[in-house]
Design an enzyme around this catalytic site. Structure first.
Site, short mmCIF file in Angstrom:
data_model
loop_
_atom_site.label_atom_id
_atom_site.label_comp_id
_atom_site.label_asym_id
_atom_site.label_seq_id
_atom_site.Cartn_x
_atom_site.Cartn_y
_atom_site.Cartn_z
N GLU A 183 -6.19 -13.08 3.92
CA GLU A 183 -7.08 -11.91 3.93
C GLU A 183 -8.23 -12.03 2.94
O GLU A 183 -8.77 -11.01 2.50
CB GLU A 183 -6.27 -10.62 3.75
CG GLU A 183 -5.21 -10.65 2.67
CD GLU A 183 -4.28 -9.43 2.72
OE1 GLU A 183 -4.51 -8.48 3.46
OE2 GLU A 183 -3.29 -9.44 1.94
N ASP A 218 -8.93 -6.51 4.56
CA ASP A 218 -9.28 -7.18 3.31
C ASP A 218 -10.21 -8.36 3.53
O ASP A 218 -11.08 -8.63 2.70
CB ASP A 218 -8.00 -7.63 2.58
CG ASP A 218 -7.42 -6.51 1.74
OD1 ASP A 218 -8.18 -5.89 0.98
OD2 ASP A 218 -6.22 -6.23 1.87
N HIS A 264 0.82 -1.22 0.00
CA HIS A 264 0.00 0.00 0.00
C HIS A 264 0.85 1.26 0.00
O HIS A 264 0.40 2.32 -0.41
CB HIS A 264 -0.95 0.00 1.20
CG HIS A 264 -1.99 -1.07 1.10
ND1 HIS A 264 -3.01 -1.02 0.17
CD2 HIS A 264 -2.17 -2.22 1.78
CE1 HIS A 264 -3.76 -2.10 0.29
NE2 HIS A 264 -3.28 -2.85 1.26
C1 3PY Z 1 -5.47 -6.12 6.01
O1 3PY Z 1 -6.03 -5.95 7.10
O2 3PY Z 1 -6.06 -6.30 4.94
C2 3PY Z 1 -4.03 -6.10 5.96
O3 3PY Z 1 -3.45 -6.33 4.93
C3 3PY Z 1 -3.29 -5.75 7.22
O4 3PY Z 1 -1.96 -5.64 7.03
MG MG Z 2 -4.66 -6.36 3.22
#
Ligand code: 3PY
Ligand code: MG
Length: 254
Positions: free
Chosen positions: A150, A176, A44
């Site tokens: 995620e 995510d 990110h």
């Molecule tokens: C998420 O919460 O999607 C992450 O990638 C945390 O690092």
């Molecule tokens: Mg993430």
């Protein structure tokens, strides 16, 4: 190369933070504040490899163990992150056993994997006085691989991902995961929280180490009680909260 996080997580929960922007000074503050590790976020965040190399130096100066989240599960990103001198990688969106195998393969040298080898970069002290065999053995032993779970797919495939040798931390990304379940921006939704708790349980039962991204110490304690031993927040979120709190306390008095 000695990765103290690898030993520490055997007995205790460690705490770190993701940082996605360039500030070696902030890295040092985080280190002096006593956190255990930092993850430079190039998924990110938008730092170049050169920038992250200086951040890794700042982390080492302040006794923080530096990791890098690569933008994608690809050879060139994993190689670069480790050649810079990160002690491990976070790999986003690991959804299958094959994804996890691929991440480990690119993070480890022969015979475990196929990481490209050279002795010209920072991780090998530029080849100066390096015992090559010792370096290879140490690096394969100490370099950590953190796979991000995620998506619904990742949780559905968790029992086969868990089996992959060389994965150190199965790291749950609630943001995510929530959107993958249809709860956009709401990781605190009951279904998401139950899924995280279930995943932690499965990981703990397998003898592996679960990790979770957390936004506050209260949610961190909840996961630690269930057996999570690798917790990380976000530097931007932590700073934003601290400044809002600073301002609110001032406004309440003036
Ligand atoms: C998420 O919460 O999607 C992450 O990638 C945390 O690092
Ligand atoms: Mg993430």
């Amino acid at each position: 190369m000695k990765n103290i996080i690898k030993d520490k997580i055997k007995n205790e929960a460690v705490l770190g933070a993701f940082q996605g922007f360039n500030s070696p000074n902030l890295v040092e503050i985080i280190g002096y504040a006593g956190l255990d590790f930092i993850v430079f976020d190039s998924e990110h965040g938008y730092m170049t490899a050169e920038t992250m190399e200086n951040m890794v130096r700042a982390a080492e100066c302040s006794r923080l163990t530096p990791f890098i989240r690569v933008p994608q599960n690809e050879r060139q990103y994993i190689l670069k992150a480790l050649d810079i001198g990160a002690f491990g990688i976070h790999v986003p969106m690991v959804n299958t056993r094959d994804d996890a195998e691929k991440a480990v393969y690119h993070a480890k040298y022969y015979p475990r994997g196929g990481r490209g080898l050279a002795f010209s970069q920072r991780s090998t002290c530029y080849g100066v006085g390096v015992d090559k065999r010792k370096y290879l053995e140490e690096c394969n032993r100490e370099t950590m691989v953190m796979v991000h779970l995620e998506t619904r797919q990742a949780i559905e495939n968790l029992s086969s991902i868990i089996e992959v040798e060389g994965v150190d931390i199965l790291f749950i990304g609630p943001t995510d995961l929530a959107q993958s379940l249809g709860y956009y921006g709401d990781p605190s939704h009951e279904e998401v929280q139950e899924m995280i708790a279930g995943a932690i349980g499965l990981i703990v039962d397998s003898g592996k180490v679960p990790g979770v991204f957390v936004t506050d110490p209260v949610s961190a304690s909840k996961w630690v009680e269930l057996g999570a031993r690798y917790l990380a927040g976000g530097v931007s979120g932590i700073c934003a909260k601290a400044f809002l709190d600073f301002k609110d306390k001032f406004k309440n008095n003036h």
